[in-house]
Design a protein around this motif. Structure first.
Motif, short mmCIF file in Angstrom:
data_model
loop_
_atom_site.label_atom_id
_atom_site.label_comp_id
_atom_site.label_asym_id
_atom_site.label_seq_id
_atom_site.Cartn_x
_atom_site.Cartn_y
_atom_site.Cartn_z
N LEU A 3 5.30 20.43 -32.82
CA LEU A 3 3.90 19.95 -31.57
C LEU A 3 2.74 20.47 -32.84
CD1 LEU A 3 4.61 22.49 -28.84
CD2 LEU A 3 3.30 20.23 -28.91
N MET A 4 3.36 21.19 -34.10
CA MET A 4 2.35 21.32 -34.86
C MET A 4 2.00 19.74 -35.72
SD MET A 4 1.04 23.92 -35.35
CE MET A 4 -0.54 24.27 -36.31
N CYS A 5 3.07 19.04 -36.19
CA CYS A 5 2.84 17.36 -35.99
C CYS A 5 2.21 16.59 -35.23
CB CYS A 5 4.42 17.26 -36.09
SG CYS A 5 5.08 17.37 -37.78
N MET A 6 2.23 16.85 -33.74
CA MET A 6 1.55 16.13 -32.77
C MET A 6 0.05 16.63 -33.27
SD MET A 6 1.93 16.09 -29.11
CE MET A 6 0.86 17.25 -28.60
N PHE A 7 -0.48 17.59 -33.61
CA PHE A 7 -1.44 18.09 -33.52
C PHE A 7 -2.35 17.25 -35.01
CE2 PHE A 7 -1.66 21.59 -31.25
CZ PHE A 7 -2.56 21.02 -30.23
N ALA A 8 -1.11 17.48 -35.67
CA ALA A 8 -1.12 16.74 -37.51
C ALA A 8 -1.96 15.22 -36.94
CB ALA A 8 -0.29 17.16 -38.16
N SER A 9 -1.10 14.49 -36.53
CA SER A 9 -0.80 13.18 -36.78
C SER A 9 -2.40 12.77 -35.78
CB SER A 9 0.42 12.32 -35.77
OG SER A 9 0.72 12.90 -34.18
N ILE A 10 -2.70 13.25 -34.53
CA ILE A 10 -4.20 13.78 -33.80
C ILE A 10 -5.14 13.68 -34.80
CG2 ILE A 10 -5.52 14.44 -32.13
CD1 ILE A 10 -2.87 14.80 -30.88
N PHE A 11 -4.86 14.72 -35.78
CA PHE A 11 -5.90 15.33 -36.58
C PHE A 11 -5.86 14.49 -37.86
CE2 PHE A 11 -7.90 18.15 -39.75
CZ PHE A 11 -8.59 18.82 -38.30
N SER A 12 -5.26 12.86 -38.01
CA SER A 12 -5.46 12.50 -39.16
C SER A 12 -5.94 10.75 -38.58
CB SER A 12 -3.77 12.12 -39.38
OG SER A 12 -3.37 10.46 -38.25
N LEU A 13 -5.79 10.81 -37.29
CA LEU A 13 -7.10 10.10 -36.94
C LEU A 13 -8.97 10.07 -37.13
CD1 LEU A 13 -5.65 9.49 -33.23
CD2 LEU A 13 -4.98 7.67 -35.99
N ILE A 14 -8.81 11.83 -37.17
CA ILE A 14 -10.44 11.81 -37.72
C ILE A 14 -10.28 12.09 -39.29
CG2 ILE A 14 -11.56 13.74 -36.98
CD1 ILE A 14 -10.01 14.03 -34.84
N PHE A 15 -9.84 13.49 -39.96
CA PHE A 15 -9.63 13.25 -41.25
C PHE A 15 -8.28 13.67 -42.07
CE2 PHE A 15 -11.48 16.09 -44.78
CZ PHE A 15 -11.91 15.53 -44.80
N LEU A 16 -7.82 12.51 -42.70
CA LEU A 16 -6.73 12.75 -43.35
C LEU A 16 -6.24 13.54 -43.97
CD1 LEU A 16 -4.52 10.90 -42.89
CD2 LEU A 16 -4.73 9.41 -44.82
N GLN A 17 -6.91 13.54 -44.91
CA GLN A 17 -5.99 14.61 -46.51
C GLN A 17 -6.17 15.73 -45.69
OE1 GLN A 17 -5.85 13.12 -48.27
NE2 GLN A 17 -7.69 10.92 -48.16
N LEU A 18 -6.64 16.46 -44.76
CA LEU A 18 -6.55 18.16 -44.10
C LEU A 18 -5.29 17.93 -43.19
CD1 LEU A 18 -9.78 20.11 -43.71
CD2 LEU A 18 -7.76 20.76 -44.25
N SER A 19 -4.98 16.99 -42.78
CA SER A 19 -3.67 16.77 -42.21
C SER A 19 -2.75 16.75 -43.26
CB SER A 19 -3.64 15.66 -40.78
OG SER A 19 -3.42 14.71 -41.91
N TYR A 20 -2.74 16.37 -44.28
CA TYR A 20 -1.70 16.74 -45.19
C TYR A 20 -1.56 18.16 -45.48
CZ TYR A 20 -0.87 11.76 -46.70
OH TYR A 20 -1.27 10.42 -46.56
N VAL A 21 -3.11 19.10 -45.53
CA VAL A 21 -2.26 20.40 -46.30
C VAL A 21 -2.04 20.82 -44.59
CG1 VAL A 21 -3.56 22.48 -46.41
CG2 VAL A 21 -4.63 19.99 -47.02
N LEU A 22 -1.99 20.44 -43.45
CA LEU A 22 -1.20 20.73 -42.53
C LEU A 22 -0.31 21.13 -42.01
CD1 LEU A 22 -2.97 22.13 -39.75
CD2 LEU A 22 -2.91 20.12 -38.27
N LEU A 23 -0.01 19.39 -42.50
CA LEU A 23 1.43 19.57 -42.59
C LEU A 23 2.61 20.62 -43.79
CD1 LEU A 23 2.98 15.50 -42.27
CD2 LEU A 23 3.02 17.44 -40.79
N ALA A 24 1.28 20.32 -45.15
CA ALA A 24 2.78 21.05 -45.22
C ALA A 24 2.87 22.53 -45.31
CB ALA A 24 2.03 21.18 -47.00
#
Lengths: 521, 521
Positions: free
Chosen positions: B212-233
């Motif tokens: 689920l968090m990965c889904m959010f991260a992938s949606i988030f990556s469309l907006i602001f890529l760098q932060l989604s890496y942090v989210l994933l980690a």
């Protein structure tokens, strides 16, 4: 006090092993321990260990080494303008031959290793280190072999090979001598036997036979090189061939020879038991390596260079990756096929109660073909659509799948010949799972054969047929149980039309079960 | 009749597993079977199987995939005129980081897999096939990861990664739902528990959290890529970090939290049990791959071309092969070092009775360093003698060996903190084998540290010191038991000079044994 102490560590390890097997065995391990420790174990000695993990590690190493020579085959670049037939013939003569011979020789060394550690069932630190030295020499064999193949007229290859085999023979002899000087390391059967010395001499004689002949071969190679190759081939495979012939003759005539006491180990008979555990571990290793062979290449080679992406594809990574499309397809195809072949192997060995040397040999042949799968799949996607090369690559894939599957089926057929010893009642002739097992084992050979002939007839649609096959087979495995039941019901409907009960599909299971139980018990 | 029938197949498989363990358990398996089969097993269902081999195959696959990213690192060509420092820094920033991150992420996936199959202890065909699909997605993770590293600003890598994780989450949920719909597949503890639904929901919740968090991260990556890496980690490591902190706090304050019933599985606590069997299987796989990494390259690349041999070396194969001399040396060196580190690991886990999550983590770190060994050894032989590069390559090798060894030592130290649960009495503090185990585990770190400082001081002889180290260590392991005894006797002679018995070395064993037994029993 000291003695009790030692037996404690042994009990502990045995218990530990049983605990591994899950919760079910808890009752067993706690209730029956005192009985399971033999007097010889009780004597105990500090530092002895179960050999289980040493063998698992050895199996992992050997399975990697057995498949290593497929890499040079897989990395041979196919020229697009060249005809596949010619390049395949070129490959067949050298690299594939080296691969197959390496596979065979490494599995022979592996079989010798099994035989040794069926006699020595416990290890200590010293044996573990000696075994590692032995392993290192085995990992060097493929290289000497490929030197021999590349420079057939040069002495060096054969001398290196013979050198490795001789040193391995010496190490194995040291292992045997060491183990016999500490009898608590040995198989219980030998431990309680009175003529241990006889066993020791018999085993040493068998072990030293090959190294000695290798020594003669290496001396001989200085005089007349070509013949020493023949000598080597005879040395390595003679015991198997001669014993197999003897066994076949005795089976044909029906005369059962009484094997003397000494022949319990190191008999080379086709029905000599082979540790089922190790056959499984070795097979798992090979299947795992082969399944991941293509992803290794993909991870290393198929990450495009950022500069190239910028220049050639205008910064579009997706466009750059589309170039590699066929490679991903080949990876998925080969992973699925290898995985499903593993699944069939797994299902079969779940019902095998005792593996024999002959079954091990058939398993080796099956694995040797499995090793060629990634290469074949890679080829199917490398050529332009509807080219002659593509068709041939697809047909080669079908042939490889067919042989990998048919040898698995052969293992079962061989097991059926001696089913009361080697198979679980359920998959014996007439057993409850018999038909289902047959369907599982026959699925891949049948599909491969069907695809082969279909592509011969409809050569224009060969790629489509092949991809359809790749996609359908996994689902076929998922619904196989259902398919088998429906098939059986239909057969019954056709051949026994006197009882056309519509509920026969549901009752099928119970109906087939009853007579077989009568047979079994 | 049908029911009895089914329990028969289960009994048969259990029996079979025990038979594998050698002759010692025969008595146990034959005498105590009826007790060891639980009522739930007796219910039985056709086609259920022990999950043992499925897990072994999964472990083999995952260990290959975890180490795959070392290949691009190893195959990076070092330029002779370039300084090693710069090229190593270049490697460090990208390829080594990718390797380490891949290793970590794959082991996280592996830990999730262990957790899942500690709940589901029996499988059927359907689960086996679903597991294979899951494995295929895991094998694809390293590639998505190296795409992310190569194109950090491109969406595709992170989307592919999240896609894989999400599909894996769905498959795992399907596996859980399937298993809970057939309770006989489950862990006995859950099987007999009354709130199965509660367990199911708890497990599903934990499993679906990451996808689920990965889904959010992938949606988030469309907006602001760098932060989604942090989210994933954060997503991937948060449960471990938060629970570890909680555990450390509770240990520091001394307040022991009562874990509710639901927290038996999926707790992420550092002392959550981890299947020891699988830790061993995974480690064996990694050690085996790493030990053979260099021979794979040698077999493929170091067979000279006959034409080149004819032209450049006047037909002398030996002269041609001498060019590859350093590579053979590197192979032997790395094989021996990896083999001995395996040997130490093997000796340690022989005395570990229960593995915990924290020990597994330390094991992962140790293995990650082991994976770098072949590369380091290759470097030591690639540069001209007495060059600055050679010295640095040797020192890097020492550092890698040191960390690989020190993390092994750390496993034992962590185990000692809770020794009554995790260790066999013999290697507990004060146990008979305690000092010997310490010597075994400390040998490589000490030798590596010593070599490192010696090469700092005597930088002119660094190569000689390193080779001497490579040759001495195997012999040190062979005579380690003796060395430890002599060392202990010397210590006793120095600190207890009141009893300078010349026979103390011989009696040592008995002397040290007595007080510890009092402690143990």
């Amino acid at each position: 006090m000291g003695e009790n102490d030692d037996s404690e560590i042994i009990e502990h390890h045995v218990e530990e092993e049983m605990e591994k097997k899950g919760t079910r065995s808890h009752a067993a391990s706690s209730s029956s321990f005192p009985e399971s420790v033999t007097p010889s174990d009780r004597e105990g000695h500090s530092g002895t260990q179960s050999s289980h993990r040493l063998l698992a590690y050895s199996d992992a190493l050997i399975s990697i080494i057995a498949t290593v020579m497929i890499l040079p085959v897989a990395h041979t670049k196919m020229e697009d303008n060249e005809e596949l037939r010619e390049s395949v013939q070129l490959l067949l003569t050298t690299k594939i031959a080296v691969y197959l011979m390496t596979f065979l020789i490494v599995t022979v060394a592996w079989a010798a290793h099994i035989r040794l550690f069926q006699v020595i069932v416990r290890i200590d630190d010293c044996l573990a280190l000696l075994n590692l030295a032995c392993m290192m020499l085995i990992t060097f064999l493929p290289y000497t072999f490929s030197l021999m193949a590349t420079f057939p007229t040069n002495l060096l290859g054969i001398l290196l090979f013979c050198g490795c085999v001789m040193v391995m023979g010496v190490i194995q002899s040291v292992i045997v001598l060491y183990a016999f000087s500490r009898p608590f390391l040995l198989n219980e059967q030998i431990q309680i036997s009175e003529n241990q010395t006889f066993y020791k001499h018999h085993i040493l004689k068998v072990i030293m036979r090959v190294p000695l002949m290798c020594m003669f071969a290496s001396i001989f190679s200085l005089i007349f090189l070509q013949l020493s190759y023949v000598l080597l081939a005879i040395v390595i495979f003679l015991p198997y061939i001669s014993q197999s012939l003897k066994w076949c003759r005795s089976k044909a005539i029906g005369q059962v020879e009484e094997t003397p006491d000494s022949m319990l180990f190191y008999t080379y008979l086709p029905n000599e038991p082979l540790s089922k555990d190790r056959v499984e571990a070795f097979s798992d290793g090979v299947y795992a390596i082969v399944a991941t062979l293509l992803i290794l290449d993909i991870c290393e080679d198929n990450v495009p260079d950022p500069i190239v992406v910028q220049k050639q594809f205008g910064g579009s990574l997706i466009a750059a990756l589309q170039v590699y499309g066929p490679e991903y397809l080949a990876y998925f195809g080969s992973f699925v096929t290898v995985g499903l072949l593993w699944f069939v192997h797994h299902s079969l060995f779940l019902h095998v109660t005792k593996a024999t040397r002959f079954m091990g040999l058939l398993n080796t042949f099956s694995l040797a073909f499995v090793g060629g799968l990634p290469l074949a799949y890679q080829l199917t996607h490398e050529f332009p659509h509807n080219s002659r090369n593509e068709l041939e690559a697809i047909q080669i894939s079908c042939v490889i799948i067919f042989f990998a599957g048919i040898f698995q089926l052969a293992i079962w057929v061989v097991a059926l010949y001696n089913e009361h010893e080697t198979l679980h009642p359920y998959v014996r002739y007439g057993g409850r799972e018999h038909v289902f097992m047959l369907a599982k084992l026959a699925l891949y050979p049948c599909v491969a054969l069907g695809t082969f002939f279909l592509t011969c007839i409809l050569s224009k649609f060969s790629a489509q047929i092949f991809h359809l096959m790749e996609i359908t087979v996994p689902f076929a495995f998922l619904v196989l149980r259902l398919l088998v039941r429906v098939g059986l019901a239909l057969l019954r409907l056709i051949f026994c039309p006197d009882r056309p009960d519509p509920r026969s599909i549901v009752e099928e299971e119970d109906e087939t079960r009853v007579p077989f139980n009568a047979l079994v018990t």
